[in-house]
Design an enzyme around this catalytic site. Structure first.
Site, PDB file in Angstrom:
ATOM      1  N   GLU A 213       0.859  -1.187   0.000  1.00 10.41           N
ATOM      2  CA  GLU A 213       0.000   0.000   0.000  1.00 10.41           C
ATOM      3  C   GLU A 213       0.899   1.241   0.000  1.00 10.41           C
ATOM      4  O   GLU A 213       2.083   1.161   0.358  1.00 10.41           O
ATOM      5  CB  GLU A 213      -0.859   0.015   1.272  1.00 10.41           C
ATOM      6  CG  GLU A 213      -1.814  -1.145   1.396  1.00 10.41           C
ATOM      7  CD  GLU A 213      -2.847  -1.182   0.288  1.00 10.41           C
ATOM      8  OE1 GLU A 213      -3.551  -0.178   0.078  1.00 10.41           O
ATOM      9  OE2 GLU A 213      -2.944  -2.205  -0.405  1.00 10.41           O
ATOM     10  N   LYS A 228      -9.886  -6.991   4.445  1.00  8.65           N
ATOM     11  CA  LYS A 228     -10.344  -8.059   3.549  1.00  8.65           C
ATOM     12  C   LYS A 228     -11.194  -9.079   4.307  1.00  8.65           C
ATOM     13  O   LYS A 228     -12.175  -9.602   3.767  1.00  8.65           O
ATOM     14  CB  LYS A 228      -9.142  -8.721   2.875  1.00  8.65           C
ATOM     15  CG  LYS A 228      -8.470  -7.771   1.879  1.00  8.65           C
ATOM     16  CD  LYS A 228      -7.102  -8.258   1.471  1.00  8.65           C
ATOM     17  CE  LYS A 228      -6.444  -7.302   0.488  1.00  8.65           C
ATOM     18  NZ  LYS A 228      -5.013  -7.556   0.310  1.00  8.65           N
TER      19      LYS A 228
HETATM   20  N1  HSE Z   1      -1.152  -4.234  -0.371  1.00  9.30           N
HETATM   21  C1  HSE Z   1      -2.047  -5.259  -0.762  1.00  9.30           C
HETATM   22  C2  HSE Z   1      -1.364  -6.611  -0.610  1.00  9.30           C
HETATM   23  C3  HSE Z   1      -2.461  -5.027  -2.174  1.00  9.30           C
HETATM   24  O1  HSE Z   1      -0.152  -6.645  -0.463  1.00  9.30           O
HETATM   25  O2  HSE Z   1      -2.042  -7.634  -0.613  1.00  9.30           O
HETATM   26  C4  HSE Z   1      -3.622  -5.847  -2.616  1.00  9.30           C
HETATM   27  O3  HSE Z   1      -4.734  -5.648  -1.823  1.00  9.30           O
END
Ligand code: HSE
Length: 358
Positions: A213, A228
């Site tokens: 991110e 998630k």
């Molecule tokens: N930063 C997130 C990951 C990107 O590494 O999974 C995808 O959601």
């Protein structure tokens, strides 16, 4: 075959926006064979610049421009320099692709972008976990009231489709538990640490590869995986979880010794997200766990993600696939657009059938 043109406004032109533009430039023949023409009409990005042409923009030129470090405002077009707000409020497009940075506390500015678009009756496709983990029900209600589509496949596992799979294929299978590796950055870091790399070197690689991110604290402290977990629980298990309902621990306290010790015991460490529902309620957590090398999740390496759904009817079903990356997440937007296209094509043919019957 009748070709339907889908006109997009991209709010944000970072990794994912550029991945999407690359797919649009490279795969136009495949999309047209499916009856779709995908056109980027507007891009608005606070750093890369803003440009709008109601007749469509050249995706390759957009990419070449930003990749040479030049802002989009310098290109010749009917309109340049529009803010995200103005683009969403005024551009003549069908779909807003919302790719602003992720804020898991307020969901802003993406939340306002999405609400503005939906109120205009524009479809919204997003890979932004913030507003979806925090306000999915509210956004979906707004979409329905305005006869618009809200599609969010890329919020979990990038281009691998855990939501569509859960919502369509497993809808009657009775999902009681979901667990998996939901963050590519941390899985990549752990994999590289097992190979002997340092934490900071591995983290830097994930940033170069576009997995992390914008603020990687969201990854390494487990917030991204927790978001998630909330999305999976709320969309697939009919829960109403909030971020604070997830018992969360990231990988920042993980040491090379922890990893070496696990290895000595024929185990590995994985950051696992889990939701389990029972008659007593729903338990949601994200934490690093030691798992035996014989466990199916131990073989999930690098930025790959995996989700195991435990269901009443099918037992365990596991989906393994890419979980992060420019092109991979860009593809999730294409998959959502294909779903919208299918709905349009279906309602258009229903209309024809109705007219013939009349
Ligand atoms: N930063 C997130 C990951 C990107 O590494 O999974 C995808 O959601």
């Amino acid at each position: 075959m009748k070709i339907i043109t889908h006109k997009l406004a991209l709010i944000g032109f970072g990794n994912v926006g550029q991945g999407l533009a690359t797919i649009i430039a490279d795969k136009s023949a495949q999309l047209e064979a499916f009856g779709m023409k995908v056109q980027i009409a507007a891009v608005s990005d606070p750093i890369k610049g803003s440009i709008y042409n109601p007749n469509g923009l050249d995706a390759e030129l957009l990419l070449k421009t930003v990749q040479s470090g030049i802002t989009l405002d310098t290109l010749t077009a009917p309109y340049t320099g529009w803010s995200a707000k103005r683009t969403i409020e005024e551009a003549d497009v069908d779909t807003v692709v919302e790719l602003a940075y992720t804020d898991l506390k307020t969901g802003e500015p993406a939340l306002t972008h999405m609400e503005t678009a939906l109120r205009r009756g524009l479809n919204v496709i997003t890979t932004n976990k913030g507003p979806i983990a925090l306000h999915y029900d509210r956004l979906m209600k707004l979409a329905k009231e305005n006869n618009a589509h809200l599609r969010v496949e890329g919020t979990v596992m990038s281009g691998t489709p855990p939501l569509l799979f859960g919502l369509e294929h497993l809808v009657a299978a009775g999902i009681t538990k979901i667990e998996g590796i939901l963050n590519g950055t941390t899985n990549y870091i752990i994999t590289r640490m097992m190979e002997g790399k340092s934490y900071s070197e591995a983290l830097r690689e994930t940033q170069e590869l576009g997995y992390a991110e914008a603020d990687p604290a969201g990854d390494v402290e487990g917030y991204d995986a927790a978001a998630k977990v909330v999305i999976l629980a709320n969309l697939l298990m009919k829960q109403s979880l909030k971020m604070e309902d997830v018992d969360r621990e990231g990988i920042t306290k993980l040491t090379p010794e922890d990893i070496a010790n696990a290895k000595e015991d024929n185990e590995c460490v994985k950051l696992i997200g889990r939701i389990e529902s029972s008659s007593e309620g729903c338990k949601a957590e994200v934490r690093p766990l030691r798992i035996p090398l014989s466990h199916p999740l131990s073989s999930i390496q690098g930025a790959t993600n995996a989700i195991t759904y435990t269901t009443d009817i099918l037992g365990e079903v596991t989906l393994i696939g890419t979980g992060a990356g420019r092109m991979e997440t860009g593809y999730a937007i294409i998959a959502d657009l294909i779903a919208i296209h299918k709905e349009h094509a279906r309602s258009a043919s229903g209309q024809v059938e109705k007219e013939v019957r009349l």
